[in-house]
Motif scaffolding. Structure first.
Motif, PDB file in Angstrom:
ATOM      1  N   SER A 187       0.729  -1.133  -0.018  1.00  0.00           N
ATOM      2  CA  SER A 187      -0.219   0.109   0.066  1.00  0.00           C
ATOM      3  C   SER A 187       0.597   1.287   0.123  1.00  0.00           C
ATOM      4  O   SER A 187       0.074   2.139  -0.693  1.00  0.00           O
ATOM      5  CB  SER A 187      -0.362   0.006   0.963  1.00  0.00           C
ATOM      6  N   TYR A 188       1.505   1.827   1.170  1.00  0.00           N
ATOM      7  CA  TYR A 188       2.814   1.992   1.101  1.00  0.00           C
ATOM      8  C   TYR A 188       2.975   2.603  -0.198  1.00  0.00           C
ATOM      9  O   TYR A 188       3.697   3.534  -1.193  1.00  0.00           O
ATOM     10  CB  TYR A 188       4.137   2.532   1.429  1.00  0.00           C
ATOM     11  N   HIS A 192      -0.356   5.358  -1.215  1.00  0.00           N
ATOM     12  CA  HIS A 192      -1.369   5.483   0.212  1.00  0.00           C
ATOM     13  C   HIS A 192      -0.443   5.975   1.376  1.00  0.00           C
ATOM     14  O   HIS A 192       0.730   5.422   1.788  1.00  0.00           O
ATOM     15  CB  HIS A 192      -1.509   4.080  -0.037  1.00  0.00           C
ATOM     16  N   GLY A 193      -1.396   6.872   2.662  1.00  0.00           N
ATOM     17  CA  GLY A 193      -0.272   7.412   2.890  1.00  0.00           C
ATOM     18  C   GLY A 193      -0.488   6.622   4.433  1.00  0.00           C
ATOM     19  O   GLY A 193      -1.558   5.153   4.011  1.00  0.00           O
ATOM     20  N   ARG A 194      -0.397   6.505   5.895  1.00  0.00           N
ATOM     21  CA  ARG A 194      -0.854   6.099   6.735  1.00  0.00           C
ATOM     22  C   ARG A 194      -1.525   5.838   7.516  1.00  0.00           C
ATOM     23  O   ARG A 194      -2.180   4.245   7.917  1.00  0.00           O
ATOM     24  CB  ARG A 194       0.344   6.459   7.962  1.00  0.00           C
ATOM     25  N   SER A 196      -4.531   6.446   5.301  1.00  0.00           N
ATOM     26  CA  SER A 196      -5.176   5.580   3.879  1.00  0.00           C
ATOM     27  C   SER A 196      -4.957   3.613   3.901  1.00  0.00           C
ATOM     28  O   SER A 196      -5.732   3.015   4.262  1.00  0.00           O
ATOM     29  CB  SER A 196      -4.691   6.051   2.697  1.00  0.00           C
ATOM     30  N   THR A 197      -4.196   4.417   4.376  1.00  0.00           N
ATOM     31  CA  THR A 197      -3.003   2.495   4.562  1.00  0.00           C
ATOM     32  C   THR A 197      -3.672   1.228   5.352  1.00  0.00           C
ATOM     33  O   THR A 197      -4.336   0.313   5.693  1.00  0.00           O
ATOM     34  CB  THR A 197      -1.600   2.304   4.425  1.00  0.00           C
ATOM     35  N   ARG A 200      -7.243   1.469   4.317  1.00  0.00           N
ATOM     36  CA  ARG A 200      -8.355   0.454   3.421  1.00  0.00           C
ATOM     37  C   ARG A 200      -7.499  -0.726   3.954  1.00  0.00           C
ATOM     38  O   ARG A 200      -8.761  -1.987   3.472  1.00  0.00           O
ATOM     39  CB  ARG A 200      -7.456   1.045   2.178  1.00  0.00           C
TER      40      ARG A 200
END
Length: 282
Positions: A187-188, A192-194, A196-197, A200
């Motif tokens: 995800s990173y 995606h940021g922390r 959002s990760t 989600r």
């Protein structure tokens, strides 16, 4: 056919000790409580007399008890939220970064269980009292409270959170330990940021542990009566403490039994809702 019958008999034989145990120590006491809940109050030694009636349930559902019921639910939900906020980072750290200290850290979480729960709550009572360590420390910066922090909502929630925190950490640890951390790394890599990760990927991945831990905290917190009695006062009475009063000083076993049955019904509803939610998540 004979082989299938033999297999069924074997399964029944293996399950019979557990079934007998549940029947003797769960169903039989529960049936006795239900029987008491339909009895008529008696001030004598027997506590209950015939004829059976639903008066105890009408008394238990009296609007006068609604504030106590709401307070009980509020304490249980607040305790669950506090345990989740404190337990998730701890469980994640142990599962992700515990390394060779993982076993020692899990043992440290279980250390409070090595002593009596009642003794630990009495210790909190001494700490939160007017001349307790907490009030003396806050007095240095001018934040001490007259009478200490006993007999407040915060004291009750603090005591409940302290007592049931391990019940949240252990299932969360299992979920975090089973979680595939490569999904978060992917995800990173995808931008995606922390936050959002976490929302989600991480949270849906550990949702079964969150649900299990929340249930293990919510149910006993709703029925606990020791902590509100010791750390709270009249304004902090809960459903559990009122039930205890009915069986002790109130000498009203039918009302206490009826309130216990209603609390059990609430727990069953929570279990059913949790089960449906768990199926949706899984």
């Amino acid at each position: 056919m004979s082989g299938r019958l033999a297999a069924q008999l074997k399964r029944h034989a293996l399950l019979s000790p557990a079934g007998l145990w549940l029947a003797l120590f769960l169903l039989a006491p529960l049936a006795l409580v239900v029987q008491y809940s339909f009895a008529t109050r008696d001030t004598g030694v027997t506590h209950v007399v015939l004829p059976w009636t639903s008066q105890a349930y009408r008394s238990a559902l009296d609007p006068a008890f609604l504030p106590i019921f709401g307070r009980t639910l509020l304490y249980a939900l607040a305790t669950t939220a506090v345990c989740l906020l404190l337990g998730f980072p701890l469980a994640w750290f142990i599962a992700r970064h515990g390394g060779r200290w993982r076993t020692a850290l899990l043992a440290a979480v279980l250390v409070p269980f090595w002593s009596s729960y009642l003794a630990r709550i009495y210790a909190w009572k001494a700490l939160l009292d007017d001349d307790g360590l907490v009030n003396q420390a806050l007095a240095v910066i001018g934040l001490n409270a007259d009478g200490g922090f006993l007999r407040t909502d915060g004291a009750v929630i603090l005591g409940l959170s302290y007592g049931f925190l391990p019940f949240m950490v252990l299932p969360l640890y299992v979920a975090c330990e089973r979680f595939d951390h490569r999904l978060a790394e992917a995800s990173y890599d995808l931008g995606h940021g922390r936050i959002s990760t976490f929302c989600r990927i991480v949270l849906p991945g550990v949702a079964p542990g969150v649900l299990a831990g929340s249930l293990l905290v919510l149910v006993p917190a709703a029925g606990d009566f020791v902590t509100p009695k010791l750390l709270g006062g009249v304004d902090q009475s809960t459903f559990g403490s009122v039930i205890d009063d009915q069986f002790r000083s109130g000498n009203n076993w039918p009302l206490g039994s009826a309130m216990a049955v209603l609390l059990l019904v609430l727990v069953v509803v929570v279990l059913v809702l949790r089960g449906r939610r768990g199926e949706d998540v899984l």
